[in-house]
Design a protein around this motif. Structure first.
Motif, PDB file in Angstrom:
ATOM      1  N   ALA A   2     -12.836   0.058 128.696  1.00 18.78           N
ATOM      2  CA  ALA A   2     -12.962  -0.477 130.285  1.00 18.78           C
ATOM      3  C   ALA A   2     -12.876   0.481 131.044  1.00 18.78           C
ATOM      4  O   ALA A   2     -13.007   0.534 132.193  1.00 18.78           O
ATOM      5  CB  ALA A   2     -11.297  -1.369 130.118  1.00 18.78           C
ATOM      6  N   MET A   3     -12.808   1.868 130.719  1.00 19.60           N
ATOM      7  CA  MET A   3     -12.634   2.923 131.813  1.00 19.60           C
ATOM      8  C   MET A   3     -14.281   3.458 132.260  1.00 19.60           C
ATOM      9  O   MET A   3     -14.422   4.057 132.990  1.00 19.60           O
ATOM     10  CB  MET A   3     -12.037   4.247 131.194  1.00 19.60           C
ATOM     11  CG  MET A   3     -12.614   4.903 130.055  1.00 19.60           C
ATOM     12  SD  MET A   3     -12.703   4.168 128.384  1.00 19.60           S
ATOM     13  CE  MET A   3     -10.790   4.068 128.164  1.00 19.60           C
ATOM     14  N   LEU A   4     -14.979   2.707 131.439  1.00 22.65           N
ATOM     15  CA  LEU A   4     -16.503   3.011 131.645  1.00 22.65           C
ATOM     16  C   LEU A   4     -17.057   2.045 132.676  1.00 22.65           C
ATOM     17  O   LEU A   4     -16.637   0.950 132.821  1.00 22.65           O
ATOM     18  CB  LEU A   4     -17.194   2.527 130.174  1.00 22.65           C
ATOM     19  CG  LEU A   4     -17.243   3.770 129.176  1.00 22.65           C
ATOM     20  CD1 LEU A   4     -18.146   3.368 128.054  1.00 22.65           C
ATOM     21  CD2 LEU A   4     -17.646   5.137 129.569  1.00 22.65           C
ATOM     22  N   PRO A   5     -18.024   2.765 133.531  1.00 24.62           N
ATOM     23  CA  PRO A   5     -18.549   1.697 134.582  1.00 24.62           C
ATOM     24  C   PRO A   5     -19.273   0.596 133.791  1.00 24.62           C
ATOM     25  O   PRO A   5     -19.890   0.654 132.436  1.00 24.62           O
ATOM     26  CB  PRO A   5     -19.542   2.787 135.198  1.00 24.62           C
ATOM     27  CG  PRO A   5     -19.079   4.204 134.893  1.00 24.62           C
ATOM     28  CD  PRO A   5     -18.278   4.147 133.722  1.00 24.62           C
ATOM     29  N   ASP A   6     -19.672  -0.563 134.487  1.00 28.00           N
ATOM     30  CA  ASP A   6     -20.155  -1.493 133.817  1.00 28.00           C
ATOM     31  C   ASP A   6     -21.647  -1.213 133.112  1.00 28.00           C
ATOM     32  O   ASP A   6     -21.650  -1.759 131.996  1.00 28.00           O
ATOM     33  CB  ASP A   6     -20.674  -2.794 135.012  1.00 28.00           C
ATOM     34  CG  ASP A   6     -19.299  -3.315 135.524  1.00 28.00           C
ATOM     35  OD1 ASP A   6     -18.269  -3.256 134.803  1.00 28.00           O
ATOM     36  OD2 ASP A   6     -19.405  -3.897 136.586  1.00 28.00           O
ATOM     37  N   VAL A   7     -22.516  -0.622 133.573  1.00 27.29           N
ATOM     38  CA  VAL A   7     -23.581  -0.292 133.165  1.00 27.29           C
ATOM     39  C   VAL A   7     -23.714   0.609 131.462  1.00 27.29           C
ATOM     40  O   VAL A   7     -24.124   0.234 130.437  1.00 27.29           O
ATOM     41  CB  VAL A   7     -24.838   0.516 133.807  1.00 27.29           C
ATOM     42  CG1 VAL A   7     -24.549   1.891 133.943  1.00 27.29           C
ATOM     43  CG2 VAL A   7     -26.113   0.341 133.175  1.00 27.29           C
ATOM     44  N   TYR A   8     -22.624   1.518 131.680  1.00 25.24           N
ATOM     45  CA  TYR A   8     -22.287   2.189 130.558  1.00 25.24           C
ATOM     46  C   TYR A   8     -21.834   1.372 129.566  1.00 25.24           C
ATOM     47  O   TYR A   8     -21.885   1.513 128.455  1.00 25.24           O
ATOM     48  CB  TYR A   8     -21.347   3.378 130.843  1.00 25.24           C
ATOM     49  CG  TYR A   8     -22.129   4.670 131.672  1.00 25.24           C
ATOM     50  CD1 TYR A   8     -22.964   5.754 130.888  1.00 25.24           C
ATOM     51  CD2 TYR A   8     -22.020   4.693 132.939  1.00 25.24           C
ATOM     52  CE1 TYR A   8     -23.519   6.704 131.216  1.00 25.24           C
ATOM     53  CE2 TYR A   8     -22.743   5.692 133.542  1.00 25.24           C
ATOM     54  CZ  TYR A   8     -23.327   6.591 132.908  1.00 25.24           C
ATOM     55  OH  TYR A   8     -24.296   7.535 133.549  1.00 25.24           O
ATOM     56  N   ARG A   9     -20.808   0.548 129.737  1.00 26.08           N
ATOM     57  CA  ARG A   9     -20.258  -0.353 128.826  1.00 26.08           C
ATOM     58  C   ARG A   9     -21.182  -1.498 128.285  1.00 26.08           C
ATOM     59  O   ARG A   9     -21.219  -1.726 127.267  1.00 26.08           O
ATOM     60  CB  ARG A   9     -19.098  -1.306 129.817  1.00 26.08           C
ATOM     61  CG  ARG A   9     -18.307  -2.141 128.784  1.00 26.08           C
ATOM     62  CD  ARG A   9     -16.987  -2.685 129.551  1.00 26.08           C
ATOM     63  NE  ARG A   9     -16.636  -1.979 130.619  1.00 26.08           N
ATOM     64  CZ  ARG A   9     -16.336  -2.164 131.847  1.00 26.08           C
ATOM     65  NH1 ARG A   9     -16.594  -3.640 131.973  1.00 26.08           N
ATOM     66  NH2 ARG A   9     -16.082  -1.545 133.076  1.00 26.08           N
ATOM     67  N   ASP A  10     -22.185  -1.769 129.021  1.00 23.82           N
ATOM     68  CA  ASP A  10     -23.294  -2.686 128.682  1.00 23.82           C
ATOM     69  C   ASP A  10     -23.891  -2.017 127.624  1.00 23.82           C
ATOM     70  O   ASP A  10     -24.468  -2.618 126.647  1.00 23.82           O
ATOM     71  CB  ASP A  10     -24.193  -3.178 129.560  1.00 23.82           C
ATOM     72  CG  ASP A  10     -23.563  -4.126 130.602  1.00 23.82           C
ATOM     73  OD1 ASP A  10     -22.243  -4.705 130.343  1.00 23.82           O
ATOM     74  OD2 ASP A  10     -23.954  -4.201 131.755  1.00 23.82           O
ATOM     75  N   GLU A  13     -22.151  -1.664 124.280  1.00 22.92           N
ATOM     76  CA  GLU A  13     -21.936  -3.164 123.823  1.00 22.92           C
ATOM     77  C   GLU A  13     -23.309  -3.220 122.946  1.00 22.92           C
ATOM     78  O   GLU A  13     -23.252  -3.665 121.736  1.00 22.92           O
ATOM     79  CB  GLU A  13     -21.661  -4.027 124.619  1.00 22.92           C
ATOM     80  CG  GLU A  13     -20.272  -4.004 124.958  1.00 22.92           C
ATOM     81  CD  GLU A  13     -19.943  -4.947 126.280  1.00 22.92           C
ATOM     82  OE1 GLU A  13     -21.048  -5.792 126.662  1.00 22.92           O
ATOM     83  OE2 GLU A  13     -18.701  -5.162 126.698  1.00 22.92           O
ATOM     84  N   VAL A  14     -24.417  -3.027 123.576  1.00 20.67           N
ATOM     85  CA  VAL A  14     -25.642  -3.112 122.743  1.00 20.67           C
ATOM     86  C   VAL A  14     -25.909  -2.409 121.633  1.00 20.67           C
ATOM     87  O   VAL A  14     -26.303  -2.869 120.440  1.00 20.67           O
ATOM     88  CB  VAL A  14     -26.779  -2.822 123.741  1.00 20.67           C
ATOM     89  CG1 VAL A  14     -28.152  -3.040 123.092  1.00 20.67           C
ATOM     90  CG2 VAL A  14     -26.869  -4.156 124.950  1.00 20.67           C
ATOM     91  N   VAL A  15     -25.418  -1.108 121.760  1.00 22.99           N
ATOM     92  CA  VAL A  15     -25.530  -0.099 120.689  1.00 22.99           C
ATOM     93  C   VAL A  15     -24.647  -0.692 119.432  1.00 22.99           C
ATOM     94  O   VAL A  15     -24.921  -0.728 118.338  1.00 22.99           O
ATOM     95  CB  VAL A  15     -25.363   1.233 121.092  1.00 22.99           C
ATOM     96  CG1 VAL A  15     -25.313   2.059 119.812  1.00 22.99           C
ATOM     97  CG2 VAL A  15     -26.122   1.723 122.095  1.00 22.99           C
ATOM     98  N   ARG A  49     -25.590  11.071 128.108  1.00 22.01           N
ATOM     99  CA  ARG A  49     -24.276  11.258 128.694  1.00 22.01           C
ATOM    100  C   ARG A  49     -23.204  10.507 127.758  1.00 22.01           C
ATOM    101  O   ARG A  49     -22.168  11.313 127.300  1.00 22.01           O
ATOM    102  CB  ARG A  49     -24.193  10.730 130.014  1.00 22.01           C
ATOM    103  CG  ARG A  49     -24.749  11.351 131.057  1.00 22.01           C
ATOM    104  CD  ARG A  49     -24.492  11.392 132.533  1.00 22.01           C
ATOM    105  NE  ARG A  49     -25.700  11.306 133.332  1.00 22.01           N
ATOM    106  CZ  ARG A  49     -26.324  10.361 133.799  1.00 22.01           C
ATOM    107  NH1 ARG A  49     -25.812   9.199 134.034  1.00 22.01           N
ATOM    108  NH2 ARG A  49     -27.409  10.704 134.467  1.00 22.01           N
ATOM    109  N   LEU A  50     -23.523   9.409 127.392  1.00 21.91           N
ATOM    110  CA  LEU A  50     -22.560   8.888 126.209  1.00 21.91           C
ATOM    111  C   LEU A  50     -22.351   9.580 124.912  1.00 21.91           C
ATOM    112  O   LEU A  50     -21.187   9.798 124.345  1.00 21.91           O
ATOM    113  CB  LEU A  50     -22.865   7.529 126.077  1.00 21.91           C
ATOM    114  CG  LEU A  50     -22.808   6.275 127.278  1.00 21.91           C
ATOM    115  CD1 LEU A  50     -23.551   5.087 127.073  1.00 21.91           C
ATOM    116  CD2 LEU A  50     -21.151   6.162 127.360  1.00 21.91           C
ATOM    117  N   VAL A  51     -23.511  10.282 124.710  1.00 25.36           N
ATOM    118  CA  VAL A  51     -23.334  11.211 123.629  1.00 25.36           C
ATOM    119  C   VAL A  51     -22.591  12.340 123.781  1.00 25.36           C
ATOM    120  O   VAL A  51     -21.573  12.745 122.963  1.00 25.36           O
ATOM    121  CB  VAL A  51     -24.815  11.758 123.093  1.00 25.36           C
ATOM    122  CG1 VAL A  51     -24.683  12.710 121.930  1.00 25.36           C
ATOM    123  CG2 VAL A  51     -25.524  10.531 122.600  1.00 25.36           C
TER     124      VAL A  51
END
Length: 79
Positions: A2-10, A13-15, A49-51
């Protein structure tokens, strides 16, 4: 997550839903963006960035998977 911005969360979720490693060009249409070079490169930057932040892994260049350990995996309510 939940702490991630929407696009990062999306993206995470896809990965997470993918049966194996995914590339940026596979993620872009799944998060509702047009498959233009700019959107693919922007998504690739977000994946990197997520990595760096421990949410994803990139064991093979350009191939992203959910991190086995890190922010997305060591929380009690992580999926």
């Amino acid at each position: 997550m939940a702490m991630l911005p929407d696009v990062y969360r999306d993206i995470v979720e896809v990965v997470a839903d993918a049966p194996g490693p995914v590339q940026a060009k596979q993620i872009v249409p799944r998060i509702g963006l047009p498959t233009t070079t700019g959107k693919i490169e922007g998504t690739r930057s977000r994946l990197k960035r997520l990595v760096e932040r421990g949410w994803l892994e990139e064991n093979t260049p350009g191939q992203f998977t959910l991190a086995r350990r890190g922010p997305g995996r060591n929380r009690p309510n992580a999926q």
